[in-house]
Enzyme design. Structure first.
Site, mmCIF file in Angstrom:
data_model
loop_
_atom_site.group_PDB
_atom_site.id
_atom_site.type_symbol
_atom_site.label_atom_id
_atom_site.label_comp_id
_atom_site.label_asym_id
_atom_site.label_seq_id
_atom_site.Cartn_x
_atom_site.Cartn_y
_atom_site.Cartn_z
ATOM 1 C CB SER A 276 -29.103 17.408 12.274
ATOM 2 O OG SER A 276 -28.663 18.147 11.154
ATOM 3 C CE LYS B 134 -31.152 19.758 8.930
ATOM 4 N NZ LYS B 134 -29.688 19.507 8.950
ATOM 5 C CB SER C 178 -26.201 17.116 9.485
ATOM 6 O OG SER C 178 -25.990 17.196 10.871
#
Lengths: 98, 525
Positions: B164, B89, B188
């Protein structure tokens, strides 16, 4: 429950150091009040005798040995500076006058 | 025709690598090629670094060759992730690389050091392909809050992948990488795993060092793995977990080797469930949840019971207060963490105003996106003079009640709790953007687990209307190995289910070089 006026929103934006447009301030006034309405639910609970939980694992006073170690390479760190002067970051002046 | 290496699971890749049937370079090149060829319509990636990845792959191949020369024991000592591609990420620091956290305010920033987990991945010989898209500063449940445009869901390109960690989940579901790293502050990792039909785990708070990770809410953030099966997710967690003195919240708790010892046999995996005690919290079946989601969760619970687990309905009475508590605590912590973005030392910077204050206001006002501004405003307000007790302190006390709910059940002997991960399947772009509270409700079933600091894993459990549904397993602190066993048990017990053979519906459309990007898709309707 508390409700935010436009002046409150402007004050909080100032505290948060966020420069917001009039449109943003207007939108946030509505949205923040809508979210604050959800917070009201917490008032249903009597929490007078309940201790707060700031974090969930019982670790305290974690210290490392006081031994000097290599730091980050100053050149790599300063390469990110929007404005530098030699090995220093140029910061905006915080004291007025010449 | 040569085998398509991207269709394999990570442990299948590892077996072929060790057998000499492929190389890390081949595995890496195949995934890089697929990621480049299929990402126009998906937009899962913010950067793909072919040169660095191939160099890491060559190093892994050289280490494998050296291990072979050292005999079978030296080869067996290599980590299961040796030579295997993984995505990060874009809030995980890789020295010299960009790290935007999905925000314009970090545009141009180059990380001067590696995150702890970057170092761990290099140490086990994994190959980092690049960085995936995310909601700005991990604030969001749809990936629509990325400053660099949204990511689509490979099951339906008109829908969000969740967030997210949306790019992380979509990239794994679309076979662009077998593994990826995400972070989970309120759901997330688990929510996008559920919406993309893959496995994702949020470990216990303190399990993985956050050194070198862009902070959102420091009492909640935790790093975890995504994969297409439980064994792969478990191996990735094993690689990155463990104490690191550079993160004082990383706990001195041993990492169980069980994480890399999950059974390969489905029957053996399922047999672990016999006699286990599972609780189903009734509050997690919220009003307004997708009926198809509820049906799949009930079927999954029945499958666990059929495999020999004892299932009881239980109560987590303060669940309903989770959302309000979370949306005080997380923004409060975020408003403090994000104070560092002042345009002085790195990133986006606006200068030349009449004084220093004008520069700060302009830098932050133009660098942050709308959701981040909203959260900073909420947090600043909740911590401001006169409101601290009413909001922040109150929320911390309710947090105690939420945590006690879980403690009481685990003290009573439940091995794990079983619940939906998300009340909905993947939703359409724009569906929840107009009303932040509706978006926040996407995390109603995941955020109490962060409030209590517990581990939770989401695993696929079928489809509703052709879209994936996630089953969430929640355990006591430090029970990741047990949770992974339970998840692998469910996987084994349902290995023959027809839905397991269904591939993401829109995968084929990603092969079209003229497919619209997610941003074009939204703009065009």
């Amino acid at each position: 429950m508390a409700s935010l006026t436009r002046a409150d929103v402007e004050h909080v934006a100032y505290l948060a150091r966020l420069g917001l447009t009039p449109d943003e301030l207007a939108r946030l006034e509505g949205q923040l009040n809508h979210i604050l309405d959800q917070y009201a639910k917490l008032a249903e609970l009597d929490t007078d005798a309940i201790p707060p939980t700031a974090q969930t694992i019982e670790l305290e006073n974690i210290l490392r040995d006081d031994v000097a170690r290599p730091s980050l390479d100053p050149e790599a760190v300063l390469a990110n500076a929007p404005e530098r002067d030699g090995d220093a970051f140029v910061v905006p002046a915080i004291l007025g006058g010449e | 025709m040569a085998e398509d290496l991207t269709q394999l699971l990570a442990h299948e890749m590892a077996a072929r690598l060790r057998a000499g049937d492929t190389t890390s370079r081949e595995l890496t090149a195949a995934h890089l090629a697929r990621a480049h060829a299929t990402d126009r319509g998906l937009h899962a990636w913010l950067t793909i670094d072919d040169g660095r990845a191939l160099a890491e792959a060559d190093a892994a191949d050289a280490r494998l060759a050296a291990a072979r020369a050292g005999g079978t024991e030296a080869v067996a000592a290599l980590h299961p992730l040796h030579g295997i591609p993984v995505a990060l990420k874009d809030l995980v620091s890789v020295k010299g690389g960009q790290c935007t956290a999905g925000s314009r305010i970090l545009e141009g920033y180059r990380a001067p050091y590696d995150a702890h987990i970057t170092g761990r991945l290099h140490a086990v010989g994994a190959v980092i392909l690049g960085k995936t898209n995310m909601d700005e500063f991990a604030m969001g449940s749809s990936c629509e809050h990325s400053a660099f445009g949204p990511t689509a869901n490979p099951w339906d390109l008109e829908r969000v992948p969740g967030g997210s960690s949306g790019g992380a989940a979509a990239s794994v579901a679309a076979f662009q990488t077998p593994l990826s790293i995400g972070t989970d502050t309120g759901g997330s990792i688990r929510q996008p795993a559920a919406l993309c039909g893959i496995v994702g785990m949020k470990p216990t708070y303190g399990r993985v060092s956050r050194y070198g990770i862009v902070a959102f809410a420091s009492s909640l953030d935790q790093i975890g793995p995504f994969a297409r099966d439980v064994r792969d997710a478990s191996a990735l967690l094993h690689a990155v977990a463990g104490r690191d003195e550079r993160d004082s919240t990383s706990a001195p708790v041993p990492v169980p080797d069980d994480l890399v010892g999950l059974p390969s046999s489905d029957d053996e995996a399922a047999s672990w469930l016999r006699g286990r005690r599972l609780g189903v919290p009734r509050e997690y079946f919220v009003a307004g949840m997708d009926p198809g989601v509820e049906a799949r969760i009930r079927e999954a619970v029945a499958a666990l019971e059929a495999a020999g687990a004892t299932v009881e309905e239980v109560s987590l009475p303060h669940t309903d207060y989770g959302l309000a508590t979370y949306y005080i605590v997380a923004p409060a912590e975020a408003s403090a963490n994000l104070a560092r973005y002042d345009g002085v030392r790195f990133g986006h910077s606006v200068r030349g105003g009449e004084d220093y204050l004008a520069d700060y206001l302009a830098t932050r006002g133009s660098g942050f996106g709308p959701e981040v501004k909203r959260r900073i405003m909420l947090g600043t307000y909740a911590l401001s003079a006169g409101y601290y007790d009413a909001f922040y302190l109150k929320a911390l006390k309710v947090r105690t009640l939420i945590k006690r709910d879980f403690d009481q059940l685990f003290d009573a002997g439940f091995d794990a709790l079983v619940a939906p991960t998300s009340p909905d399947v993947a939703f359409r772009f724009g569906e929840k953007m107009a009303d932040p509270v509706r978006m926040y409700l996407s995390d109603a079933c995941t955020l109490p687990v962060n409030m209590a600091g517990l581990p939770g894993v989401s695993i696929p459990c079928g489809l509703s209307g052709g879209l994936p549904v996630g089953l969430q397993l929640i355990g006591p602190a430090w029970s990741e190995a047990t949770l992974m066993r339970a998840a692998r048990g469910y996987e084994g017990a349902t290995a023959d289910a027809a839905w397991r053979r269904v591939l993401p519906t829109d995968l084929a459309r990603l092969d079209d070089p003229a497919v619209p990007t997610p941003a074009e898709r939204i703009a065009g309707r």
